[in-house]
Scaffold this active site. Structure first.
Site, short mmCIF file in Angstrom:
data_model
loop_
_atom_site.label_atom_id
_atom_site.label_comp_id
_atom_site.label_asym_id
_atom_site.label_seq_id
_atom_site.Cartn_x
_atom_site.Cartn_y
_atom_site.Cartn_z
CE LYS A 1 1.84 0.92 -6.71
NZ LYS A 1 2.00 2.05 -5.76
NE ARG B 1 0.30 -2.08 -1.54
CZ ARG B 1 -0.48 -1.51 -2.45
NH1 ARG B 1 -0.93 -2.21 -3.45
NH2 ARG B 1 -0.80 -0.24 -2.35
NE ARG C 1 -4.76 8.31 -5.71
CZ ARG C 1 -4.00 7.23 -5.59
NH1 ARG C 1 -3.23 6.85 -6.58
NH2 ARG C 1 -4.00 6.55 -4.47
NE ARG D 1 -7.37 4.79 -3.42
CZ ARG D 1 -6.27 4.13 -3.82
NH1 ARG D 1 -5.92 4.13 -5.10
NH2 ARG D 1 -5.53 3.48 -2.95
NE ARG E 1 -2.65 4.09 0.48
CZ ARG E 1 -2.96 4.95 -0.50
NH1 ARG E 1 -3.51 6.11 -0.22
NH2 ARG E 1 -2.71 4.64 -1.74
#
Ligand code: AMP
Length: 216
Positions: free
Chosen positions: A12, A87, A126, A159, A170
């Site tokens: 996203k 969300r 990431r 992160r 998540r």
């Protein structure tokens, strides 16, 4: 006005950054807003930290309030891209009333589709620039120099919520709370699925075409 839906790690943020430049409209990411507040140690940052680091959702009321304030700003009059909001169904309903209040129509909801295996690979590799927020991946999109941002020379970090325990949580939260939004926007006739297991340029081009076809 465009919403990007999709599981964590579907791309996203990466798509939104690219589309924001191509369309000349702001990219609004609630996750980025929270990370920025956390790095400043502001009151809001301290309040949301305990949720964000564990991969829990920040309470709807608080997120809706922040989005309402952001969308009321002048730069949103000609459109914007929402990334990571809404969300939950409660947030989607709140967004409907915010858009109505501000007379801003919702044009499309793009659902970025990626397999669960790919999502885990993407999230665990990431890395983010601490300075400019650029997104890299240690295998798929490595920086030229390890740990250093190609664009601004900033330090790359992982992160806290991209660590294995938080990733699992998540994804569970996504399936339970966010996936129902696919049905919600499908019923409104706004949803399109875009396959994101292709090179970024290809999925970005597909979204641009969808938006253009819509105008004609
Ligand atoms: P993201 O960068 O979109 O993956 O968001 C990172 C984290 O910020 C999420 O795991 C949540 O803790 C929080 N967050 C971001 N957007 C929302 C939202 N719309 N509702 C609740 N929590 C959010």
């Amino acid at each position: 006005m465009l919403i990007l839906l999709g599981a964590p790690g579907a791309g996203k943020g990466t798509h939104a950054k690219r589309l924001s430049v191509l369309l000349g409209i702001p990219h609004i990411s609630t996750g980025d807003i929270f990370r920025e507040e956390m790095s400043k140690n502001s009151a809001l940052g301290l309040e949301v930290k305990r949720y964000v680091e564990k991969g829990e959702l920040v309470p709807d009321e608080l997120v809706n309030q922040i989005v309402r304030r952001r969308l009321s700003q002048e730069d949103c009059r000609n459109g914007f891209i929402l990334d990571g909001y809404p969300r939950t169904l409660q947030q989607a309903e709140a967004l409907d009333s915010i858009l109505k209040e501000l007379s801003l129509p919702l044009k499309k909801v793009v659902n970025l589709v990626v397999s669960e295996d790919d999502i885990i690979r993407r999230l665990s590799g990431r890395r983010i620039c601490r300075n400019c927020g650029a997104i890299f991946h240690i295998v798929n999109m490595p920086p030229k120099v390890e740990g250093v941002c190609d664009y601004c020379g900033g330090e790359l970090y992982q992160r806290e919520d991209d660590k294995p325990e938080a990733i699992r949580h998540r994804l569970a939260v996504y399936h339970q709370q966010t996936e129902p939004l696919i049905r919600y926007y499908k019923d409104k006739g706004l949803l399109v699925d875009v396959n994101c297991e292709v090179p970024l340029e290809q999925s970005v081009a597909e979204i641009m075409k969808l938006l253009k076809d819509d105008k004609n």
